[in-house]
Write a protein that holds these residues in place. Structure first.
Motif, PDB file in Angstrom:
ATOM      1  N   GLU A   1      13.166  80.427  16.706  1.00  0.00           N
ATOM      2  CA  GLU A   1      12.599  79.568  15.539  1.00  0.00           C
ATOM      3  C   GLU A   1      13.652  80.305  14.298  1.00  0.00           C
ATOM      4  O   GLU A   1      14.063  79.304  13.669  1.00  0.00           O
TER       5      GLU A   1
ATOM      6  N   SER B   1       7.435  74.797  11.372  1.00  0.00           N
ATOM      7  CA  SER B   1       8.493  75.384  10.585  1.00  0.00           C
ATOM      8  C   SER B   1       9.536  74.710  10.259  1.00  0.00           C
ATOM      9  O   SER B   1      10.173  75.230   9.051  1.00  0.00           O
TER      10      SER B   1
ATOM     11  N   HIS C   1      11.255  73.039  22.004  1.00  0.00           N
ATOM     12  CA  HIS C   1      10.169  74.020  21.248  1.00  0.00           C
ATOM     13  C   HIS C   1       9.457  73.307  20.303  1.00  0.00           C
ATOM     14  O   HIS C   1       9.352  73.274  19.111  1.00  0.00           O
ATOM     15  N   PRO C   2       8.500  72.367  20.878  1.00  0.00           N
ATOM     16  CA  PRO C   2       7.849  71.379  19.941  1.00  0.00           C
ATOM     17  C   PRO C   2       6.793  72.241  18.981  1.00  0.00           C
ATOM     18  O   PRO C   2       6.538  71.732  17.827  1.00  0.00           O
ATOM     19  N   ASP C   3       6.538  73.507  19.419  1.00  0.00           N
ATOM     20  CA  ASP C   3       5.721  74.209  18.665  1.00  0.00           C
ATOM     21  C   ASP C   3       6.355  74.786  17.245  1.00  0.00           C
ATOM     22  O   ASP C   3       5.695  75.170  16.288  1.00  0.00           O
ATOM     23  N   LEU C   4       7.584  74.462  17.047  1.00  0.00           N
ATOM     24  CA  LEU C   4       8.324  74.799  15.929  1.00  0.00           C
ATOM     25  C   LEU C   4       8.498  73.848  14.920  1.00  0.00           C
ATOM     26  O   LEU C   4       9.302  73.795  13.742  1.00  0.00           O
TER      27      LEU C   4
END
Length: 273
Positions: free
Chosen positions: A128, A196, A190-193
């Motif tokens: 991240e 952010s 990292h699609p969860d980022l």
């Protein structure tokens, strides 16, 4: 988030830009056919200091790009990206040398970079933080910087400086493209980022245009637009380049508008000493 000079990728440490100390040591500048004699002594001092600061920013870009190479390898980025960053590293060295050469021509003495504090620069970062650094330094910093260099070249009256600025602008655009490509690659991995990333793009510019300083016209002539001019260039670049790319990158119909103040951890307003 904006860069008051037009010289490359800022080196951010804890969200704050860092540059080397001033130095009169030889080894960075070379002879460049700048028409320094067209300016008076006081004007040459102002012009030389502005280009010295630009050189220190470009010198810091060498460190920032070196760190980016390490970050690329740490997350398993493709070889093409690592190679692109290695090429950008060589570009930044030349940009620093060009800037110091212009400064030396105006100041009439050797100009270079002193010591650069690397504390905190090489600490390991999670994916991240690597993503957010690439957005701040590359997607925003390099994009704004390249636009500022291109506009500075258009306004500059000195042929040698104009040529240097055009080289810096062209290289900077390529460096920015590398950063955008890396961010796209990271978001795929990292699609969860994505959330952010969205926040990192939210507040790139101060809400108010800075006041034009007394040396604004002189700085435009010698290829170093002042804070007010840089803000105007960055504002247009945000509207015409960055916002559409953010919308495409994050799959949004309308990207976030810049808020009144940038997040402290993402500031690109360097207090050059």
């Amino acid at each position: 988030m904006w860069n008051q000079t037009s010289n490359g990728r800022p080196l951010l440490v804890g969200g704050e830009p860092r540059v080397a100390s001033r130095s009169s040591a030889q080894g960075w500048a070379f002879t460049l056919a700048v028409r320094a004699g067209a300016l008076g002594e006081a004007e040459r001092a102002v012009a030389g200091e502005a280009w010295e600061d630009a050189g220190r920013m470009a010198h810091a870009s060498v460190a920032a790009t070196s760190r980016f190479i390490l970050q690329l390898t740490s997350v398993g980025a493709p070889a093409s990206m690592v190679a692109g960053a290695a090429g950008a590293l060589q570009d930044e060295i030349r940009h620093a040398r060009l800037s110091f050469a212009v400064a030396a021509a105006f100041l009439g003495r050797p100009v270079g970079a002193g010591e650069l504090d690397l504390r905190g620069v090489l600490e390991a970062q999670p994916p991240e933080e690597i993503l957010l650094t690439a957005i701040a330094e590359g997607c925003l910093g390099e994009t704004f910087s390249a636009a500022q260099a291109a506009e500075a070249a258009r306004r500059c009256e000195d042929p040698a400086i104009r040529s240097a600025l055009l080289e810096i602008a062209s290289d900077g655009q390529r460096h920015a493209e590398l950063a955008w490509s890396f961010v796209e690659w990271m978001l795929a991995a990292h699609p969860d980022l994505a959330g952010s990333a969205h926040l990192a793009f939210e507040s790139p510019l101060p809400a108010q245009r800075p006041e034009a300083g007394p040396d604004a016209a002189l700085l435009a002539r010698i290829g170093q637009p002042g804070p007010a001019a840089c803000w105007e260039i960055a504002s247009r670049t945000w509207r015409d380049v960055v916002r559409p790319r953010v919308a495409a990158l994050l799959g949004e119909d309308r990207p976030a508008r810049p808020r009144a103040q940038a997040a402290p951890s993402r500031s690109l307003q360097p207090p050059l000493q």
